[in-house]
Design an enzyme around this catalytic site. Sequence first.
Site, mmCIF file in Angstrom:
data_model
loop_
_atom_site.group_PDB
_atom_site.id
_atom_site.type_symbol
_atom_site.label_atom_id
_atom_site.label_comp_id
_atom_site.label_asym_id
_atom_site.label_seq_id
_atom_site.Cartn_x
_atom_site.Cartn_y
_atom_site.Cartn_z
ATOM 1 C CG ASP A 8 42.414 51.049 31.217
ATOM 2 O OD1 ASP A 8 41.337 51.663 31.532
ATOM 3 O OD2 ASP A 8 42.812 50.229 32.110
ATOM 4 N N GLY A 9 42.244 54.291 31.662
ATOM 5 C CA GLY A 9 42.442 55.226 32.797
ATOM 6 C C GLY A 9 42.264 54.447 34.078
ATOM 7 C CD GLU A 52 38.821 54.591 31.346
ATOM 8 O OE1 GLU A 52 39.253 54.605 30.141
ATOM 9 O OE2 GLU A 52 38.579 53.641 32.078
ATOM 10 C CG ASP A 74 38.660 49.524 30.061
ATOM 11 O OD1 ASP A 74 38.489 51.090 30.096
ATOM 12 O OD2 ASP A 74 39.334 48.970 30.776
ATOM 13 C CG HIS A 129 40.216 44.882 34.332
ATOM 14 N ND1 HIS A 129 41.413 45.016 34.845
ATOM 15 C CD2 HIS A 129 39.429 45.853 34.546
ATOM 16 C CE1 HIS A 129 41.566 46.379 35.015
ATOM 17 N NE2 HIS A 129 40.263 46.909 34.957
ATOM 18 C CG ASP A 139 44.503 48.015 34.290
ATOM 19 O OD1 ASP A 139 43.912 48.896 34.876
ATOM 20 O OD2 ASP A 139 45.041 47.273 34.948
#
Length: 161
Positions: A8-9, A52, A74, A129, A139
């Site tokens: 995740d970024g 990302e 994501d 999320h 995250d």
Amino acid sequence: MLVKIYTDGAARGNPDGPGGYGTILHYVDSAGKLHERELSRGYKRTTNNRMELMAAIAGLEALTKPCSVELYSDSKYLTDAFNQNWIDGWVRRGWKRGKNEPVKNEELWKRLLAAMEPHDVRFIWVKGHDGHELNERCDALATAAADGEELYVDEGVQEKD
């Protein structure tokens, strides 16, 4: 060996704020023992899309031998580039998108392709999320890195005057 990489970024004030990435590598050794490694880094000024990509790059560059990889993200920006074959068109057109526009973050896409080269990588999109435990952990790693004290310069982002 199968390695699962979760990524995740994050960027605060995208595109002008600090950002970070979080990456988790999972694999089971021949004795059946689960191994897990977490990676993260924060940057002074960057974008969410760059983070990302950096999350995926960091995970793949951490591998020390060729592997089968399931890379979970994501980010549709990342996963669709491969699953919708955008990347093939960009390379074929000399890193141009439709309307002959340059591909953004070209140096990171090239670095990602180089990091993928020894591996068999499959990109898997997960809804962000949405309670996916390892995506949520990535995250948390990414946002903690973005909010941290030790922030690096993202060489691909121009500094403001």
